[in-house]
Design an enzyme around this catalytic site. Structure first.
Site, PDB file in Angstrom:
ATOM      1  N   LYS A 105       3.129  11.061   7.094  1.00  0.00           N
ATOM      2  CA  LYS A 105       2.441  11.166   8.125  1.00  0.00           C
ATOM      3  C   LYS A 105       3.012  11.808   9.421  1.00  0.00           C
ATOM      4  CE  LYS A 105       0.024   6.973   6.664  1.00  0.00           C
ATOM      5  NZ  LYS A 105      -1.251   7.617   6.316  1.00  0.00           N
ATOM      6  N   PHE A 111       1.012  -1.081  -0.076  1.00  0.00           N
ATOM      7  CA  PHE A 111      -0.077   0.099   0.142  1.00  0.00           C
ATOM      8  C   PHE A 111       0.749   1.103   0.058  1.00  0.00           C
ATOM      9  CE2 PHE A 111      -2.396   3.494   1.774  1.00  0.00           C
ATOM     10  CZ  PHE A 111      -3.367   3.513   1.073  1.00  0.00           C
ATOM     11  N   ASP A 142       9.609   2.772   1.631  1.00  0.00           N
ATOM     12  CA  ASP A 142       8.528   3.571   1.996  1.00  0.00           C
ATOM     13  C   ASP A 142       8.502   3.476   3.541  1.00  0.00           C
ATOM     14  OD1 ASP A 142       5.939   4.479   2.493  1.00  0.00           O
ATOM     15  OD2 ASP A 142       4.951   3.645   0.921  1.00  0.00           O
TER      16      ASP A 142
END
Length: 401
Positions: A255, A141, A226
């Site tokens: 984030k 994802f 990532d």
């Protein structure tokens, strides 16, 4: 109708239904706790998918944001501003890299990494035009843009968005043999999550990341990590790659970098890689804005202390010991994770992840399900052991353990 029901009905009437939130309407939050519009308190064991690593309303971050709000919030990249150099320099130092390219969302940052890898492949590696290949892992994802869902294996994420962007090869996560076979001469990068979050907090086999690092060096391919969810303290280290002593060629961050206050993301790499960009070839109006830089600088300062990483490691050990005991309850089939991050697989015969999440909500604990039978636990790193134990006690109660 209650206030909660009224607000949810109003939202349903005027918002596209691209999410299926739990039926709670949050009004205020502090630390690891949130309060809804009815005055009910909930322990947050999701932390905004790791965007809130430092908790809700963290005073240092709020003060940094407030001070910057009084000065200047946006210049666009048409002009310089006085927080930009410090942000780029300090983030590069935290990562042990040379250059930073700031963006806003995680998806923007991954798109930037894809573009950088391709451009590097053509300009530096010498891959023939239009032939660059990026190798990714099944179950990934990386975001929801058209390009990023083009190499997703999640049917819901991909359905009805074709035609898809070419140039990617998907291999099984954790399979070094498949990775080796995929790294052909036109491969320019391997893009991986060191721990797959949306897939259910999947930790790869020991030695996998180190093996990918060795293969990419051997084949002249970039290793792009990532770390949008796994990075910045979540797993007990600054970066999840550190658990295997691995330093990638490029970090993709987001984030927690914005402290749960503003969206901040960045790609961090060497001068050789990010130096391929020239003015006008890539950009973002809000990327690296003064407010974002001010908040992110405070995040970096907090991480430099090492306190949050140590806390995640120590409380994480406790979390996984306690969750491990649930595998004998008959209702939990597997527990995975690292640091203050866990995926808990529920026996489908007992209930879905959604059903367990709703039962926990009724007991004052907020988590979120994924892939049908899994719940994710990722509390703010500031959570106390007492609050964490209380939340785990509610989980035991729901499971009858």
């Amino acid at each position: 109708m209650s206030t909660t029901e009224t607000l949810i009905a109003a939202a349903d009437a005027h918002s596209a239904h691209n999410y299926h939130p739990l039926p709670v309407v949050v009004a205020t939050a502090d630390g690891a706790w949130m309060t809804d519009v009815e005055g009910r308190r909930y322990l947050d064991l999701l932390a905004g998918y790791s965007a809130l690593n430092f908790g809700h309303g963290n005073r240092r971050l709020i003060d940094a944001a407030r001070a910057q709000l009084e000065r200047v919030t946006l210049t666009s990249r048409a002009f310089h501003h006085d927080r930009f150099a410090d942000f780029c320099g300090q983030l590069a130092e935290l990562c042990g890299m040379e250059l930073v390219l700031p963006m806003n969302t995680g998806a923007e940052a991954v798109e930037t990494a894809v573009k950088a890898a391709r451009k590097w492949g053509y300009r530096v590696k010498g891959v023939p035009s239009g032939m660059a290949k990026i190798v990714v892992a099944a179950g990934n994802f990386h975001g929801r843009t058209t390009t990023l869902i083009s190499f997703s294996t999640d049917r819901e994420a991909r359905a009805d968005y074709e035609p898809y962007t070419p140039g990617f090869e998907i291999v099984p996560y954790g399979d070094l043999t498949a990775m080796r076979a995929a790294l052909t001469e036109n491969a320019v990068a391997v893009l991986l999550e060191p721990i797959q979050g949306e897939a259910g907090v999947l930790v790869p086999p020991a030695g996998y990341l180190a093996g990918v690092r060795e293969l990419t060096r051997e084949r002249g391919v970039l290793f792009v990590a990532d770390e949008i969810q796994s990075g910045l303290g979540r797993t007990g280290r600054t970066f999840a790659c550190e658990h295997e002593g691995v330093v990638p060629d490029m970090y993709v961050l987001g984030k927690a970098l914005g402290g749960g206050i503003v969206p901040v993301s960045a790609v961090v790499s060497s001068r050789e890689v990010l130096g391929v960009f020239r003015p006008g070839e890539h950009g973002s109006t809000f990327g690296g804005n003064p407010l974002a830089c001010a908040v992110a600088l405070e995040v970096i300062a907090m991480l430099r202390s090492g306190d949050f990483q140590r806390r995640a490691a120590e409380l994480g050990d406790h979390l996984h010991r306690e969750l491990g005991l649930l595998t004998g309850s008959g209702h939990v089939t597997e527990v995975r994770g690292r640091g203050l991050w866990a995926g808990v697989d529920i026996d489908p015969a007992y209930g879905t992840g959604r059903e367990i999440s709703e039962k926990l909500m009724d007991r004052g604990v907020l988590v979120k399900d994924t892939h049908g039978s899994t719940i994710r636990i990722a509390p703010p790193l500031v959570i106390t052991k007492e609050d964490l134990d209380w939340g785990l006690g509610q989980l035991r109660g729901v499971l009858g353990a």
